[in-house]
Write a protein that holds these residues in place. Structure first.
Motif, PDB file in Angstrom:
ATOM      1  N   ASN A  31       0.833  -1.198   0.000  1.00  0.00           N
ATOM      2  CA  ASN A  31       0.000   0.000   0.000  1.00  0.00           C
ATOM      3  C   ASN A  31       0.870   1.251   0.000  1.00  0.00           C
ATOM      4  O   ASN A  31       0.963   1.982   0.974  1.00  0.00           O
ATOM      5  N   ILE A  32       1.535   1.523  -1.116  1.00  0.00           N
ATOM      6  CA  ILE A  32       2.457   2.650  -1.191  1.00  0.00           C
ATOM      7  C   ILE A  32       1.716   3.978  -1.234  1.00  0.00           C
ATOM      8  O   ILE A  32       2.293   5.031  -1.102  1.00  0.00           O
ATOM      9  N   LYS A  33       0.391   3.940  -1.418  1.00  0.00           N
ATOM     10  CA  LYS A  33      -0.368   5.190  -1.458  1.00  0.00           C
ATOM     11  C   LYS A  33      -0.452   5.839  -0.080  1.00  0.00           C
ATOM     12  O   LYS A  33      -0.907   6.968   0.030  1.00  0.00           O
ATOM     13  N   LYS A  34      -0.053   5.130   0.947  1.00  0.00           N
ATOM     14  CA  LYS A  34      -0.047   5.702   2.284  1.00  0.00           C
ATOM     15  C   LYS A  34       1.370   5.625   2.849  1.00  0.00           C
ATOM     16  O   LYS A  34       1.624   4.963   3.861  1.00  0.00           O
ATOM     17  N   ALA A  69      13.721   2.838   2.500  1.00  0.00           N
ATOM     18  CA  ALA A  69      14.366   3.431   1.325  1.00  0.00           C
ATOM     19  C   ALA A  69      13.525   3.215   0.074  1.00  0.00           C
ATOM     20  O   ALA A  69      13.317   4.141  -0.725  1.00  0.00           O
ATOM     21  N   VAL A  70      13.027   1.997  -0.105  1.00  0.00           N
ATOM     22  CA  VAL A  70      12.208   1.694  -1.286  1.00  0.00           C
ATOM     23  C   VAL A  70      10.892   2.459  -1.245  1.00  0.00           C
ATOM     24  O   VAL A  70      10.452   3.026  -2.256  1.00  0.00           O
ATOM     25  N   VAL A 120      10.238  -1.032 -10.924  1.00  0.00           N
ATOM     26  CA  VAL A 120      10.263  -1.419  -9.511  1.00  0.00           C
ATOM     27  C   VAL A 120      11.680  -1.786  -9.089  1.00  0.00           C
ATOM     28  O   VAL A 120      12.130  -1.445  -7.987  1.00  0.00           O
ATOM     29  N   ALA A 121      12.404  -2.481  -9.959  1.00  0.00           N
ATOM     30  CA  ALA A 121      13.780  -2.884  -9.633  1.00  0.00           C
ATOM     31  C   ALA A 121      14.648  -1.679  -9.304  1.00  0.00           C
ATOM     32  O   ALA A 121      15.494  -1.724  -8.398  1.00  0.00           O
ATOM     33  N   GLU A 122      14.437  -0.590 -10.025  1.00  0.00           N
ATOM     34  CA  GLU A 122      15.265   0.610  -9.820  1.00  0.00           C
ATOM     35  C   GLU A 122      15.037   1.256  -8.456  1.00  0.00           C
ATOM     36  O   GLU A 122      15.887   1.998  -7.971  1.00  0.00           O
ATOM     37  N   SER A 123      13.905   0.964  -7.835  1.00  0.00           N
ATOM     38  CA  SER A 123      13.628   1.558  -6.519  1.00  0.00           C
ATOM     39  C   SER A 123      14.630   1.091  -5.470  1.00  0.00           C
ATOM     40  O   SER A 123      14.875   1.784  -4.475  1.00  0.00           O
ATOM     41  N   ALA A 126      19.675  -5.333  -2.758  1.00  0.00           N
ATOM     42  CA  ALA A 126      19.557  -4.086  -3.517  1.00  0.00           C
ATOM     43  C   ALA A 126      20.405  -4.126  -4.778  1.00  0.00           C
ATOM     44  O   ALA A 126      19.961  -3.725  -5.864  1.00  0.00           O
ATOM     45  N   GLN A 127      21.632  -4.599  -4.651  1.00  0.00           N
ATOM     46  CA  GLN A 127      22.534  -4.665  -5.802  1.00  0.00           C
ATOM     47  C   GLN A 127      21.984  -5.593  -6.885  1.00  0.00           C
ATOM     48  O   GLN A 127      22.020  -5.264  -8.075  1.00  0.00           O
ATOM     49  N   GLY A 128      21.477  -6.747  -6.478  1.00  0.00           N
ATOM     50  CA  GLY A 128      20.955  -7.705  -7.443  1.00  0.00           C
ATOM     51  C   GLY A 128      19.673  -7.252  -8.108  1.00  0.00           C
ATOM     52  O   GLY A 128      19.456  -7.515  -9.299  1.00  0.00           O
ATOM     53  N   ALA A 129      18.816  -6.548  -7.366  1.00  0.00           N
ATOM     54  CA  ALA A 129      17.567  -6.064  -7.954  1.00  0.00           C
ATOM     55  C   ALA A 129      17.834  -5.000  -9.013  1.00  0.00           C
ATOM     56  O   ALA A 129      17.241  -5.024 -10.100  1.00  0.00           O
TER      57      ALA A 129
END
Length: 401
Positions: free
Chosen positions: A3-6, A379-380, A76-79, A52-55
């Motif tokens: 739920n990233i909208k909140k 962070a994401v 999404v991976a770049e996040s 994080a590095q692998g994503a």
């Protein structure tokens, strides 16, 4: 993180987890068992940084090969690049615990002192991480130009970047070329730097054993769990009703196949450590393997890891349909990631805990892991707060440049 909208509520939760983990770590390090605290810190630094590095590598790889099917997944991976500055700061903090994370400090290294000394080790690893993260963030900057051009910018940082590009429109061909160059540089740095970190922070814990395959094993493992984390986050966003993010079944199937492929590659490198010693008839190197796979209490942990990270995923992911079911893939990927976390512990644990009868694995390691998870999740989530259009719009509208 679905739920990233909140984001304010989520950010409070994740910051709370990070604070709890930090508080427990500091307390144990100062008035409890500092060696155990710092060793848990090293374990979780390696694990969450590798995620994080692998994503991010997924986006760099898909961009480099011009794979258009991956657009919503790449966004999404770049996040996960938002964790790069945090990871760098966490590595600098690790310097404070050098007495507890480098068991070779007070050993006779038989000529290896030139390589295994703290200033040189931290200097080269810090330089490598700066290089890796610099290439990753440069790649992200150029990628965002095309992403925001297609989707529009509605977040604070996104609007500032868009205004900058509107004032001075860049040459699109040059931006695309630079994105490709930085993507390739990130791929190369990924292999080199993770190999170096694997040698320095993991293999060197037992300084009298070495493997020329260990570097490749380290970065393959990071790709494996990085892709797993990407699948988990994409599936949660896809299943949430609070955003417009959408991934097609065939796209889940494709990323599932990649995850399955690296399950096989990881197992191959895991097994190759044994084969080289047996084929080369190198009995002096068997102690490292025997201690971690045949000696109690580590033997049961080794079999748990092998079954959880290879046997079970292999048998399950052979089925084509399962790769298209987000909920199932979340469970499988989380299980694999937990297994790789234990694998980090298996590689490091015996070097720090000799002649033990029970696994020294408990609430300290878990609490520090919760803290690191809170930092990564915050962070994401913060990244999506700055670029909400990535999940509010249908990801299929974004094309790779």
């Amino acid at each position: 993180m679905a739920n990233i909208k909140k984001p304010p509520q989520l950010m409070k939760i994740f910051y709370g987890l990070a604070a709890i983990g930090a508080l427990i770590f500091i307390t144990v390090a100062l008035i409890g068992n500092p060696a155990r605290a710092w060793q848990a810190y090293l374990l979780n630094f390696l694990f969450f940084s590798a995620i994080a590095q692998g994503a991010v590598l997924f986006s760099a790889l898909m961009h480099t090969v011009k794979a258009r099917w991956s657009a919503p997944l790449a966004n999404v991976a770049e996040s996960f690049a938002a964790f790069f500055p945090i990871s760098l700061a966490l590595f600098v903090i690790l310097f404070l615990g050098q007495q507890h994370v480098f068991p070779w400090l007070h050993e006779d290294l038989h000529g290896k002192e030139v390589w295994l000394n703290v200033p040189f080790l931290f200097g080269r690893d810090l330089a490598g991480l700066i290089l890796l993260y610099g290439f990753g963030l440069a790649f992200l900057y150029h990628r965002l130009y095309f992403t925001l051009k297609d989707l529009g910018a509605s977040g604070p940082v996104g609007r500032r970047l868009q205004a900058r590009w509107d004032r001075r429109p860049p040459d699109e061909e040059r931006m695309a070329a630079r994105a490709t160059v930085f993507g390739i540089l990130y791929l190369l740095a990924f292999a080199l730097v993770l190999s170096l970190v694997g040698y320095d922070l993991v293999m060197a814990a037992d300084p009298h054993w070495f493997s020329t395959l260990f570097g490749a094993y380290s970065f393959v493992k990071a790709i494996y769990i990085g892709f797993g984390a990407l699948i988990v986050l994409s599936a949660l966003l896809h299943m949430s009703e609070n955003n417009g993010y959408h991934v097609e079944e065939n796209q889940f199937h494709d990323i599932g196949k990649l995850f399955f492929a690296f399950c096989l590659v990881w197992a191959d490198f895991f097994y190759a450590q044994f084969v080289v010693i047996w084929y080369g008839n190198i009995p002096e190197e068997t102690a490292y393997i025997i201690e971690r796979t045949m000696a109690a209490p580590w033997d049961k942990l080794a079999w748990t890891i092998f079954i959880g990270c290879f046997v079970a995923p292999f048998l399950i992911l052979i089925n084509r349909r399962i790769k298209m079911i987000p909920r199932a893939m979340v469970v499988i990927c989380l299980a694999v990631m937990a297994g790789i976390w234990l694998e980090h512990y298996l590689l490091l644990g015996p070097a720090f805990n000799h002649h033990i009868h029970h696994l020294p694995l408990g609430w300290v390691e878990i609490a520090v892991a919760v803290g690191f998870f809170g930092l990564l999740a915050a962070a994401v989530t913060g990244y999506f707060k700055q670029f909400p259009e990535l999940i509010e719009a249908n990801g299929l509208k974004t094309e790779d440049v």
